[in-house]
Design an enzyme around this catalytic site. Structure first.
Site, short mmCIF file in Angstrom:
data_model
loop_
_atom_site.label_atom_id
_atom_site.label_comp_id
_atom_site.label_asym_id
_atom_site.label_seq_id
_atom_site.Cartn_x
_atom_site.Cartn_y
_atom_site.Cartn_z
N ASN A 174 0.86 -1.20 0.00
CA ASN A 174 0.00 0.00 0.00
C ASN A 174 0.89 1.24 0.00
O ASN A 174 0.97 1.98 0.97
CB ASN A 174 -0.92 -0.02 1.22
N ASP A 186 -3.02 8.31 -0.38
CA ASP A 186 -4.39 8.78 -0.60
C ASP A 186 -4.68 10.08 0.15
O ASP A 186 -5.57 10.83 -0.23
CB ASP A 186 -5.38 7.69 -0.17
N ASP A 236 0.71 5.35 2.49
CA ASP A 236 -0.39 4.84 3.30
C ASP A 236 0.03 3.69 4.21
O ASP A 236 -0.52 3.51 5.30
CB ASP A 236 -1.55 4.39 2.40
N ASP A 240 16.79 9.70 -15.54
CA ASP A 240 17.74 9.21 -14.55
C ASP A 240 17.15 9.18 -13.15
O ASP A 240 17.57 8.39 -12.31
CB ASP A 240 18.99 10.10 -14.54
N GLU A 241 16.19 10.05 -12.89
CA GLU A 241 15.66 10.18 -11.53
C GLU A 241 14.72 9.04 -11.16
O GLU A 241 14.67 8.62 -10.00
CB GLU A 241 14.92 11.51 -11.38
N SER A 264 15.22 6.55 -8.01
CA SER A 264 16.64 6.19 -7.98
C SER A 264 17.34 6.87 -6.81
O SER A 264 16.87 7.90 -6.30
CB SER A 264 17.33 6.59 -9.29
N ARG A 323 19.67 14.13 -6.88
CA ARG A 323 20.15 15.45 -7.30
C ARG A 323 18.97 16.42 -7.26
O ARG A 323 18.09 16.30 -6.41
CB ARG A 323 20.83 15.33 -8.65
N ASP A 359 -3.58 6.57 -5.61
CA ASP A 359 -3.46 5.53 -6.64
C ASP A 359 -2.19 5.68 -7.47
O ASP A 359 -2.16 5.32 -8.66
CB ASP A 359 -4.69 5.51 -7.55
N HIS A 361 25.28 4.55 -19.26
CA HIS A 361 23.89 4.09 -19.27
C HIS A 361 23.57 3.27 -20.52
O HIS A 361 24.02 3.60 -21.62
CB HIS A 361 22.93 5.29 -19.20
N ASP A 408 20.85 3.21 -22.11
CA ASP A 408 20.04 3.93 -23.10
C ASP A 408 20.90 4.76 -24.05
O ASP A 408 20.38 5.42 -24.95
CB ASP A 408 18.97 4.79 -22.44
N ARG A 451 25.44 18.50 -22.56
CA ARG A 451 25.48 18.15 -21.14
C ARG A 451 25.48 16.62 -20.95
O ARG A 451 25.17 16.12 -19.88
CB ARG A 451 24.29 18.76 -20.41
N CYS A 463 17.01 10.77 -22.16
CA CYS A 463 17.52 11.12 -20.83
C CYS A 463 16.69 12.21 -20.17
O CYS A 463 16.55 12.24 -18.94
CB CYS A 463 18.97 11.60 -20.93
#
Length: 663
Positions: free
Chosen positions: A153, A157, A165, A350-351, A370, A374, A388, A471, A473, A639, A645
């Site tokens: 859970n 909510d 919750d 990334d986050e 993750s 930062r 939900d 990474h 990706d 960057r 990304c």
């Protein structure tokens, strides 16, 4: 059929016992039998079924009943047909016979009761009575499997709260109840039965911190639910009236499967005999339900998109306009994290990673946060988690992490079949080093353990430490396709890029410029790129790294070469001999159904069109895909990131139910 207790009878005095419907109760007729007796017969009330396991009867009596030899090899079992209306209203008479003695009788008075702890073990979304039908003490995988399911859970909510919750001992409202699994205790007993008996609901101490159980005390109103089991309470005595009665409980998981928790939780109801206050309580009967905690599941690019996330940062208005247009085409909701909240951290991919959890009665999106922590560290907690929408995180929250712990390094394949083994939810992919060393990086072990413990998307470890950011990706993606396996794997390919540039030079376009139109960026001619020996060596190394992953992916995902598309891309080695994209990395794309948001490569323009864009379109458009090239050069590329990304996607959960697979 469940196993009941052992009842011993004696001729000296009547025996009183409880028999629970649906159980098989053993009757010991030998240990207290008269010494001179050699056989016995049994007569029982109509509500009692007696079964005797032995050879043929010793003798047929004139009354129609049979006698059996009195030896330890005889097994006598009892079952009850119906619950008793009053205490001891069912009778069993055992008659012992000897060659020189008159018959000796032993009387057993039985009270039949119905006690059943029920949950949705058939996985239909509804709780059905399962007495004497299925064994609720086992949990099995597959389409013919059984076993109840719990959700962590982990949503919020209560918008006024900062916690999930499951972190409190209260039920907020009916929405909160829907995140829990229903469990029902059904009892049918004589009116005075619980004068001398009691029921205890309990969980093992090793599991008590993984679950919380609420009892609905008045109907099913959330305000009338009270906690009875949880981290502070391993057991709870129930106040149950006699007669026919149902009691509802709502169960929530508090933890996801992990290396120290396989995900199974057993709740048990025990019937205790408390008739003699001078003696300890005696266990008469137990019934258990095993729950499995639903795993966190990732969704691949082939699943329909539902919501896109991106950040607003200094001077990325044009980028956001392009993403907005793409989201509108794909009919997706768009959520923008403003500058004041992201603190100039635009790396949305990334986050976090957005997946879901599912039980037969409820599906819940869950954001996996993750440990990079930062500028965007508060976004998953404050802006994504809510009603939900669940939340989970793993790994150290301060220090001890590397770039490989960001979730650009976490992907999942579409469903695959590998050497006959089906992975209907795909396989998780993450990058690592090829071997441990003082300089190597790896995904934090806590993250790896969590991903493996979910069981349903067996992870594959790829080699990504050769990249500066590190990474997966940066060199792979998946796009939907109408044929074959339903998708294509896209791999960045220096070889494909050199081949394309060589073809253009052979056709007389060696003077065409890369980076044309990019201010303050040195433009490079095709012929100079082709003659740059150092760049060739760099990309020869990169090609070998990607080829290693290529063969690994073919083996672990069951792919053929025809399932793979090479996307032209060059790299360069920078600090510490790690690779980064030489021009915007086109494989690092945003996939929204058939709509692709691809980093604009600013390749050589030939006959009025970028030859890199033209090549990619020729590879992907035959699959029914629409390519949109997005300028991310100054706000993302320089960057060390691209479109993928800087964005994130919530996708539609699989229609396939995870409990129907076999890990």
């Amino acid at each position: 059929m469940a196993q009941g207790t052992l009842i011993r009878v004696t001729p000296e005095q009547p025996t009183h016992a409880v028999c629970v419907l649906g159980t098989l109760t053993q009757l010991d007729i030998c240990s207290s039998a008269p010494e001179d007796c050699t056989s016995f017969s049994i007569n029982a009330s109509p509500g009692v079924v007696v079964d005797i396991a032995h050879g043929p009867p010793a003798k047929k009596k004139s009354t129609g009943s049979s006698t059996w030899p009195l030896d330890p090899g005889v097994e006598v079992t009892l079952t009850m047909k119906v619950a008793s209306g009053s205490t001891g209203d069912q009778k069993v008479q055992i008659s012992y016979y000897g060659p020189k003695t008159p018959p000796v009788k032993a009387l057993l008075y039985l009270t039949g009761v119905e006690i059943s702890l029920c949950a949705d073990i058939t996985r239909t979304g509804k709780v059905k009575p399962t007495r004497a039908v299925k064994d609720q003490r086992t949990w099995t995988w597959g389409p013919c499997g059984q076993g109840a399911i719990l959700l962590v859970n982990c949503d919020r909510d209560n918008l006024e709260s900062s916690a999930m919750d499951c972190e409190d001992d209260e039920v907020l409202d009916s929405e909160d109840l829907q995140d829990m699994s229903l469990m029902t205790l059904s009892t049918k007993t004589p009116k005075d039965f619980f004068t001398n008996h009691t029921l205890v609901l309990h969980v093992a101490r090793s599991e008590m911190d993984k679950v919380r159980v609420f009892q609905a005390t008045r109907g099913k109103l959330s305000s009338k639910c009270s906690v009875v089991l949880g981290p502070k309470w391993p057991s709870h005595y129930l106040m149950v009236p006699g007669g026919k009665h149902n009691m509802d409980f709502y169960v929530e998981a508090l933890a996801f499967p992990d290396t120290d928790f396989p995900g199974l939780i057993t709740l048990t109801i025990s019937l205790l005999d408390t008739s003699n206050l001078e003696l300890p309580e005696a266990v008469v009967f137990q019934d258990s339900v095993v729950f499995r905690v639903a795993p966190w599941i990732m969704t691949p690019n082939t699943q329909p998109p539902q919501e896109v996330y991106a950040c607003s940062i200094f001077e990325n208005e044009d980028f956001l306009k392009s993403v907005t247009t793409l989201a509108m085409k794909a009919k997706c909701k768009l959520t923008i994290c403003p500058e004041e909240e992201n603190m100039d951290d635009q790396w949305m991919q990334d986050e976090m990673e957005i997946g879901y959890i599912q039980a037969p009665h409820k599906t819940l999106p869950v954001v996996f946060d993750s440990p990079r922590n930062r500028g965007l560290k508060e976004f998953p907690i404050k802006r994504v988690m809510g009603p939900d929408f669940g939340y989970v995180t793993r790994g150290p929250q301060t220090g001890g992490i590397s770039g490989l712990d960001s979730f650009g390094n976490l992907e999942v394949s579409p469903p695959v079949t590998v050497r006959g083994k089906e992975y209907p939810l795909g396989r998780i992919l993450f990058g690592d080093s090829c071997y441990p060393s003082n300089d190597s990086r790896q995904m934090h072990q806590a993250l790896q353990d969590f991903l493996s413990a979910q069981q349903v998307q067996a992870p594959v470890k790829l080699y990504s430490d050769w990249l500066s950011v590190g990474h997966v990706d940066e060199f792979l993606s998946f796009v939907p396709a109408p044929d074959r396996k339903g998708f294509r794997l896209l791999l960045a390919s220096p070889r494909s890029c050199y081949k394309l540039f060589q073809e253009q030079q052979n056709e007389g376009h060696g003077e065409a410029l890369l980076f044309e139109g990019i201010k303050k960026k040195k433009q490079q001619k095709i012929k100079n790129i082709l003659s740059n020996k150092t760049l060739r060596e760099h990309n020869s190394f990169v090609e070998r790294c990607i080829d290693w992953n290529r063969e690994l992916l073919k083996r672990e995902l069951g792919l053929a070469e025809s399932d793979i598309i090479d996307i032209p891309q060059l790299f360069k080695l920078k600090e510490f001999s790690k690779a980064e994209a030489f021009f915007p990395n086109m494989v690092n794309m945003l996939v929204l159904g058939k709509h692709l948001g691809i980093p604009k490569p600013f390749g050589p323009v030939i006959n009025g069109r970028c030859c890199l864009e033209e090549k990619v379109c020729s590879l992907l458009e035959p699959l029914g895909l629409q390519c949109t090239f997005i300028n991310d050069f100054f706000t993302y590329h320089i960057r060390h990131g691209e479109v993928h990304c800087g964005t994130n996607v919530r996708r539609k959960p699989f229609s396939f139910k995870w409990w129907n697979m076999v890990p």
